[in-house]
Write a protein that holds these residues in place. Structure first.
Motif, PDB file in Angstrom:
ATOM      1  N   LEU A 145       1.342  -1.010   0.050  1.00 22.15           N
ATOM      2  CA  LEU A 145       0.334   0.190   0.092  1.00 22.15           C
ATOM      3  C   LEU A 145       1.006   1.147   0.058  1.00 22.15           C
ATOM      4  N   ALA A 146       2.077   1.080   0.575  1.00 19.26           N
ATOM      5  CA  ALA A 146       3.166   2.697   0.822  1.00 19.26           C
ATOM      6  C   ALA A 146       3.155   2.297  -0.426  1.00 19.26           C
ATOM      7  N   ALA A 147       3.801   1.649  -0.840  1.00 15.08           N
ATOM      8  CA  ALA A 147       4.883   1.467  -2.740  1.00 15.08           C
ATOM      9  C   ALA A 147       3.640   2.356  -3.921  1.00 15.08           C
ATOM     10  N   LEU A 148       1.924   1.456  -3.463  1.00 16.74           N
ATOM     11  CA  LEU A 148       1.300   2.321  -4.614  1.00 16.74           C
ATOM     12  C   LEU A 148       0.637   4.353  -3.931  1.00 16.74           C
ATOM     13  N   VAL A 149       1.293   4.154  -2.863  1.00 15.53           N
ATOM     14  CA  VAL A 149       1.245   5.689  -2.379  1.00 15.53           C
ATOM     15  C   VAL A 149       2.061   6.748  -2.693  1.00 15.53           C
ATOM     16  N   ILE A 150       3.361   5.705  -3.043  1.00 22.29           N
ATOM     17  CA  ILE A 150       4.540   6.592  -3.383  1.00 22.29           C
ATOM     18  C   ILE A 150       4.106   6.373  -4.630  1.00 22.29           C
ATOM     19  N   GLN A 151       4.228   5.795  -5.771  1.00 22.63           N
ATOM     20  CA  GLN A 151       3.725   5.613  -6.947  1.00 22.63           C
ATOM     21  C   GLN A 151       2.886   7.191  -7.363  1.00 22.63           C
ATOM     22  N   PHE A 152       1.822   7.463  -6.311  1.00 26.93           N
ATOM     23  CA  PHE A 152       0.883   8.304  -6.864  1.00 26.93           C
ATOM     24  C   PHE A 152       0.784   9.787  -6.408  1.00 26.93           C
ATOM     25  N   LEU A 153       1.971   9.946  -5.747  1.00 27.35           N
ATOM     26  CA  LEU A 153       2.854  11.016  -5.015  1.00 27.35           C
ATOM     27  C   LEU A 153       3.306  11.315  -6.305  1.00 27.35           C
ATOM     28  N   ALA A 154       4.130  10.101  -6.750  1.00 26.90           N
ATOM     29  CA  ALA A 154       5.035  10.768  -7.728  1.00 26.90           C
ATOM     30  C   ALA A 154       4.132  10.717  -8.415  1.00 26.90           C
ATOM     31  N   ASP A 155       3.346  10.106  -9.314  1.00 31.94           N
ATOM     32  CA  ASP A 155       2.774  10.840 -10.537  1.00 31.94           C
ATOM     33  C   ASP A 155       1.985  11.877 -10.503  1.00 31.94           C
ATOM     34  N   ARG A 156       1.998  12.295  -9.682  1.00 23.47           N
ATOM     35  CA  ARG A 156       0.830  13.793  -9.061  1.00 23.47           C
ATOM     36  C   ARG A 156       2.249  14.956  -9.556  1.00 23.47           C
ATOM     37  N   THR A 157       3.263  14.129  -8.764  1.00 20.36           N
ATOM     38  CA  THR A 157       5.095  16.005  -8.747  1.00 20.36           C
ATOM     39  C   THR A 157       5.711  15.192 -10.876  1.00 20.36           C
ATOM     40  N   ASP A 158       5.648  14.018 -11.243  1.00 21.40           N
ATOM     41  CA  ASP A 158       6.063  14.161 -12.232  1.00 21.40           C
ATOM     42  C   ASP A 158       7.228  13.376 -11.467  1.00 21.40           C
TER      43      ASP A 158
END
Length: 278
Positions: free
Chosen positions: A82-95
């Motif tokens: 879940l944390a990995a997906l959260v990090i990926q979500f944040l990465a997508d939002r900040t590019d």
């Protein structure tokens, strides 16, 4: 030396520890190679600390609440994924894979773990094996799980290798070519979480991230290509595990710490070889 090795391998618990460690030495560099070359090495440390929170939650539910069927490894895997997906979500939002975002997840995960531990004094004793690793607790069941995970992760990487390689070295071009970059990124971070949780019993959550990075960094000093770097990083990791477990047996030192220190020594040797020999 040969006599010591034969004596060590005559004990079942050492056989289990060595086999589990050798599987870790395949898994970690295989996934870590893509992380290092994408400048995402910090994500391993982040997920390792989050796994600590997952372990704490699992141990608390199992021991503190008396739910004996709960596995700390399963809870660690769920929380880390879940944390990995959260990090990926944040990465997508900040590019971008933002160090600040990962630092927040890391500190938050570790803080959550310490809060859960403080709920009961008995957890601190049983959780040490997950923090620092314990070769004596590795079972044949765990070895079989490690073998299955090695086959699974190896298969996934083999199938996705070309896409992962493309995204690793030119993500913008991969997007232009209409590759599903987000899916591949999510796959990579979830695989990272899986490797961390699988390896933490022998390495501990504090040191497991080192096996994702140090062997890859060592191989990168002298390898002529990415594929050669992946293969050489696995060799470095295997040597580190074998030497570290042997050193642990002969000198009664922590196996996880010995493995990481030897890997760092090999990195230093590779750096010197690259600068002054090669």
């Amino acid at each position: 030396m040969l006599g010591t090795l034969v004596e060590m391998l005559s004990y079942s618990f050492m056989q289990r520890a060595l086999l589990a460690g050798l599987f870790v030495a395949i898994l970690a560099p295989l996934v870590g190679s893509f992380l290092v070359y994408r400048r995402m090495a910090f994500i391993g440390d982040t997920l390792a600390h989050v796994a600590f929170a997952g372990v704490a939650i699992g141990v608390y539910v199992r021991d503190g609440l008396g739910w004996g069927g709960v596995s700390p490894f399963l809870s660690a895997l769920v929380v880390s994924a879940l944390a990995a997906l959260v990090i990926q979500f944040l990465a997508d939002r900040t590019d971008a894979y933002n160090d600040v975002s990962m630092a927040i997840v890391l500190s938050g995960g570790f803080a959550l773990g310490t809060v859960v531990i403080s709920l009961t004094g008995g957890i601190a004793v049983s959780i040490n094996q997950y923090i620092f690793g314990s070769i004596s607790t590795v079972s044949w069941h765990h070895v079989r799980i490690m073998a299955a995970l090695t086959a699974l992760v190896g298969g996934v990487v083999a199938v996705s290798y070309k896409h992962l390689l493309y995204i690793t070295f030119d993500e913008s071009a991969a997007r232009v070519a209409r590759l599903d970059v987000d899916l591949q990124n999510s796959l990579l971070v979830v695989l990272t979480a899986l490797v961390i949780v699988a390896a933490m019993q022998i390495m501990g959550v504090i040191l497991v991230a080192a096996m994702l990075v140090v062997p890859v960094a060592a191989a990168g000093q002298i390898a002529p290509s990415f594929k050669a770097s992946v293969l050489l990083s696995i060799v470095v990791a295997e040597l580190s595990v074998f030497s570290g477990v042997t050193l642990s047996y002969t000198n009664d030192v922590a196996a996880s710490g010995a493995i990481v220190l030897i890997a760092i020594g090999l990195y230093a040797a590779a750096t010197v070889a690259d600068r002054y020999v090669v």
